[in-house]
Design an enzyme around this catalytic site. Structure first.
Site, mmCIF file in Angstrom:
data_model
loop_
_atom_site.group_PDB
_atom_site.id
_atom_site.type_symbol
_atom_site.label_atom_id
_atom_site.label_comp_id
_atom_site.label_asym_id
_atom_site.label_seq_id
_atom_site.Cartn_x
_atom_site.Cartn_y
_atom_site.Cartn_z
ATOM 1 C CD1 TRP A 183 53.637 40.946 32.707
ATOM 2 C CD2 TRP A 183 55.206 41.635 31.268
ATOM 3 N NE1 TRP A 183 54.869 40.556 33.191
ATOM 4 C CE2 TRP A 183 55.849 40.969 32.328
ATOM 5 C CE3 TRP A 183 55.978 42.141 30.234
ATOM 6 C CZ2 TRP A 183 57.226 40.786 32.382
ATOM 7 C CZ3 TRP A 183 57.364 41.974 30.292
ATOM 8 C CH2 TRP A 183 57.964 41.298 31.352
ATOM 9 C CE LYS B 165 55.841 46.060 40.226
ATOM 10 N NZ LYS B 165 55.477 46.678 38.931
ATOM 11 C CG ASP C 232 59.312 45.253 39.260
ATOM 12 O OD1 ASP C 232 59.200 46.099 38.360
ATOM 13 O OD2 ASP C 232 58.546 44.264 39.354
ATOM 14 C CB THR D 222 57.248 50.396 39.463
ATOM 15 O OG1 THR D 222 57.593 49.098 38.979
ATOM 16 C CG2 THR D 222 55.754 50.572 39.353
ATOM 17 C CB SER E 170 55.300 53.114 36.201
ATOM 18 O OG SER E 170 54.526 52.797 37.332
ATOM 19 N NE ARG E 171 49.660 49.056 32.458
ATOM 20 C CZ ARG E 171 49.372 47.785 32.371
ATOM 21 N NH1 ARG E 171 48.450 47.268 33.180
ATOM 22 N NH2 ARG E 171 49.971 47.012 31.489
ATOM 23 C CG ASN E 172 51.001 50.676 39.748
ATOM 24 O OD1 ASN E 172 49.939 50.448 40.306
ATOM 25 N ND2 ASN E 172 51.591 49.776 38.972
ATOM 26 C CB VAL F 171 44.619 46.380 35.178
ATOM 27 C CG1 VAL F 171 44.690 46.055 36.673
ATOM 28 C CG2 VAL F 171 43.375 45.755 34.565
ATOM 29 C CD GLU G 133 47.435 43.802 39.147
ATOM 30 O OE1 GLU G 133 46.968 43.805 40.293
ATOM 31 O OE2 GLU G 133 47.192 42.903 38.321
#
Length: 329
Positions: free
Chosen positions: A9, A187, A240, A244, A250-252, A275, A277
């Site tokens: 990012w 989010k 967002d 996401t 999206s990592r999440n 990471v 988050e």
């Protein structure tokens, strides 16, 4: 501009600033990574395929990066924000302004990024936050994107909008720093919940349910903390959240998919290699919601899967077994 943090990012935003005519120094703590970026003219580890413009210079020395800048952009994970700002504060000039693109809550304290910044930099420092639906790879490649910059200093918000805004990267401004911060934190937790649901095969109806009611949770917490309701229907809220929750970049969301497939949190984190988050933030969102008496059932079940070992199917069943209620409640 100095950009502190050369993950995907931070690199993408540095590229956008340079692409838009700004001279940029991109700082990373890892000297080897800085050398690699300078030689290859790309961040091969975190943002491959996105060349660094000529006006972007990788820099291993934070003090040198900041000394050459008018303003500073901080792009580090929420758990590293205080340390980075503390190091930054030691080399900042009085007139320099700080903007961050950090999303989340500080571990243990559950402070929003603007609260951390106020404690470290002082309440008189001019600051702002950038947030919104924006995958780093697409920004790095110059794809159409829109974000929000929030600051109580309208002049700084406009200045930062001008630094980023061009024909494909659109910037909106607001004074609602709190609302933008809450949206960027919650989010991520909701995206893990949606990933779990999709991974279990519960379908599009369940996805729409979780996103819609998740937005209600975001609004309840955000308004309780002083955010403005309209912020949560804008780019830094609903925009967002949709991004996401619904795209596998999206990592999440990928964390939720992995948990649904039977992985544990640590194994999924190793596989994603960056990471996530929402894992840390889920604990802080749960804590602050309990402290404030804000009902957040989806976020609560995500927390229990992540930190209390509840099975994903049991968490979903807990949500679907809830009694009916008026939708506005």
């Amino acid at each position: 501009m100095a950009v502190l943090g050369a993950g995907s990012w931070g690199t993408a935003l540095a590229i956008q600033l340079a692409r838009n005519g700004n001279a940029v120094r991109l700082w990373a703590r890892d000297t080897a990574a800085v050398t690699q970026m300078a030689e290859a003219r790309e961040n091969s580890r975190y943002l491959p395929g996105c060349p660094l413009p000529d006006s972007l210079a990788p820099e291993p020395d934070m003090a040198a990066a900041v000394a050459a800048a008018d303003d500073v952009l901080v792009v580090v994970p929420s758990h590293a924000l205080r340390e980075c700002l503390t190091d930054l504060e030691a080399v900042l000039r009085p007139e320099q302004r700080v903007i961050w693109a950090t999303k989340g809550l500080e571990p243990e304290s559950a402070l929003l990024p603007d609260q951390v910044a106020a404690e470290v930099l002082g309440v008189d420092r001019v600051t702002a936050v950038l947030s919104g639906p924006s995958f780093a790879g697409e920004v790095g490649q110059g794809m159409p994107t829109a974000v929000t910059i929030a600051s109580i200093d309208a002049e700084f918000a406009r200045a930062m909008a001008g630094a980023f805004h061009d024909g494909v990267f659109r910037v909106y401004t607001t004074a609602d720093v709190v609302g933008v911060g809450v949206g960027g934190a919650v989010k991520n937790v909701l995206a893990i919940a949606v990933g779990i649901s999709d991974g279990l095969g519960y379908g599009a109806n369940a996805r729409a349910l979780l996103i819609t009611r998740g937005l209600s949770e975001m609004m309840r917490l955000g308004e309780k903390l002083g955010g403005h309701r309209e912020t949560f229907t804008g780019m830094a809220g609903l925009g967002d959240l949709l991004l996401t929750c619904t795209d596998d970049q999206s990592r999440n969301r990928r964390m939720g998919l992995a948990l649904a497939a039977g992985a544990d949190v640590e194994g999924a984190q190793r596989e994603i290699q960056q990471v996530v988050e929402g894992v840390r933030v889920a604990r802080e969102v749960h804590r602050i919601a309990q402290q404030l008496g804000v009902e957040m059932p989806i976020s609560t079940q995500a927390f229990r899967v992540l930190h209390e070992g509840v099975a994903p199917r049991d968490a979903v069943r807990k949500l679907t077994d809830r009694p009916f209620r008026a939708e506005k409640d």
